[in-house]
Design an enzyme around this catalytic site. Structure first.
Site, PDB file in Angstrom:
ATOM      1  N   ASN A 191      -7.187   4.454   7.521  1.00  0.00           N
ATOM      2  CA  ASN A 191      -5.733   4.332   7.558  1.00  0.00           C
ATOM      3  C   ASN A 191      -4.975   5.313   6.673  1.00  0.00           C
ATOM      4  O   ASN A 191      -3.800   5.551   6.883  1.00  0.00           O
ATOM      5  CB  ASN A 191      -5.330   2.903   7.180  1.00  0.00           C
ATOM      6  CG  ASN A 191      -5.871   2.487   5.826  1.00  0.00           C
ATOM      7  OD1 ASN A 191      -7.089   2.459   5.633  1.00  0.00           O
ATOM      8  ND2 ASN A 191      -5.004   2.178   4.886  1.00  0.00           N
ATOM      9  N   CYS A 249      -0.181  -1.520   1.612  1.00  0.00           N
ATOM     10  CA  CYS A 249      -0.715  -2.653   0.868  1.00  0.00           C
ATOM     11  C   CYS A 249      -1.163  -2.251  -0.532  1.00  0.00           C
ATOM     12  O   CYS A 249      -1.204  -3.070  -1.430  1.00  0.00           O
ATOM     13  CB  CYS A 249      -1.880  -3.279   1.618  1.00  0.00           C
ATOM     14  SG  CYS A 249      -1.367  -3.914   3.207  1.00  0.00           S
TER      15      CYS A 249
END
Lengths: 291, 291
Positions: free
Chosen positions: A59, A234
């Site tokens: 990611n 995150c």
């Protein structure tokens, strides 16, 4: 339990938590070139290994990992292990099939394919693999209780259908956007494109620009209407260094200077060129401020 | 662990699961009149009791339980126990305050107050009471990972604000609807209104009509545009008899004949009278079919 070298926190943190339940948890390694170190993996797979987690598309910098090779090794050496694949960054961009990958479970999420936030799916080759963590009204075949988030689930279904139908054209469009971006980013002094592994996703371009923390550039770009990220969303809440960038062999100070640009099927070539313009301006201004 | 006599599956099932973790779990009792048996509770509370769950408004027949009295007993006899209150059927209909109730945690959900399905809240007097069941990106203060269901959360907030602001007028409106319904239901042969305990919610009227399973009447009513339920939605999927109705002292065959009518602030008096008309017709037709 074996955990991929560059997994997202949604896999890393549960793996960490399994240690508290008495499991031996090991983190896998990358080769010098940033690909999966399959030789190392082969050496770590044991007959009593119960779980291997390896993402398909990283990611933060887009590496596409050879999950099929991982599956073959897992089957050969750890017949009772389940293989979980985080395919969240892959769906809609490259072909994804739990069968073709040889995985036991595969996760995807709506908000990475233009669907609503709040719904995802865990696809399993065999539902019997799963046990519930919470208990209640028997929803979702007793696996996850609670009144379902109907609107978001319907949105996920619609988004997945569109993502699948438009995957090839999306791929081509993303590739063109990314190539235009990469050409332009090459003009920025000291900018280094990160393309670890054998291939990278057309949706992600990670750029290391030393001299200022990525967060600083991120905020300056945001003021100019360009939304990028520094590490994953995150991770960026905390001040920690990205474990995935560290796994690439970057020093902490380098890892803090990596910006992630993402491309979607709604990104236009004009968007790319204005993002590049903003990036050049921000880099020049920060450079001048440092003098 | 002590679990209320008539808790919803969302509390009953986790309590059951705690047995598997080695906890002693007991189900509390009702008095003959259908109220909480506080004397029995007092006798079951031990110094090492860790958790007591007692709902505020029963979801199948509307009893409003004296949770404040439960809290007083818990504090006096089990100082280290936490008191959890399922307030899902109470919010927006009667006054709900975690402080006034003396509870440690309180649950509510959006879809019972005209909000979207998929978002609820667990209100705590002290966040330190909670430990995460899953691990990941650190969302919701690390208590529940995952990209938040933003739209539904915003919807819950808006619905809660409206529910709070309109609570008194809603209560008055519901009371009028329920009274009209109860008057009308009295005309149906053999229909028996269930009003266990000292008071019931104005949002719920449970009616026992022997002679046919509630599901049959439910489907006939649905054909006439009247949506009622047989037990709670979470129970009706299985063929089990409602444990809450059983706790009232009803025999299994009686419990299978209980229909729940619900009233909301968008229910009109005309809705009530057409629901009554449909119920009378359905009862008459079923009675004729049996002859």
């Amino acid at each position: 339990v074996l955990c991929g070298a560059t997994e997202h926190a949604s896999v890393r943190a549960p793996a960490e938590a399994l240690k508290g339940e008495g499991f031996e948890v090991e983190t896998l390694r990358l080769t010098g070139g940033g690909d999966l170190d399959l030789e190392h993996l082969a050496g770590r797979l044991r007959p009593d290994t119960v779980l291997v987690a390896q993402m398909l598309v990283q990611n933060e910098f887009g590496s596409i990992y050879p999950v099929r090779d991982v599956a073959r090794l897992v089957r050969a050496r750890s017949p009772s292990a389940a293989l979980h694949v985080d395919a969240i960054q892959a769906v809609g961009k490259i072909e994804v099939s739990i069968g073709a990958l040889g995985a036991d479970s595969l996760s995807l999420t709506a908000h990475k394919i233009h669907g609503p936030k709040g719904a995802g799916a865990l696809v399993t080759a065999d539902a019997a693999l799963l046990r519930p963590l919470a208990f209640g009204g028997g929803q979702e075949h007793g696996l996850r209780p609670g009144t379902e988030n109907v609107a978001a689930i319907a949105g996920l279904g619609a988004a997945a259908e569109i993502a699948d139908r438009t995957r090839e054209s999306t791929h081509a469009a993303l590739l063109a956007r990314r190539e235009a971006f990469v050409r332009g980013a090459g003009r920025i002094p000291c900018a280094r494109l990160l393309e670890p592994g054998r291939s990278v996703s057309p949706a992600i371009a990670a750029v290391l620009i030393p001299g200022a923390p990525a967060e600083v550039r991120m905020h300056h770009l945001e003021e100019r209407g360009v939304i990028v990220s520094a590490g994953s969303a995150c991770q960026s809440r905390r001040n920690e260094v990205s474990p995935a960038l560290t796994a690439l062999g970057l020093a902490a100070e380098e890892a803090r200077c990596v910006l992630r640009f993402s491309f979607s099927r709604s990104t236009t070539l004009e968007d790319v060129s204005s993002a590049l313009g903003a990036l050049e301006t921000v880099c020049r201004e920060l450079e001048e401020a440092r003098r």
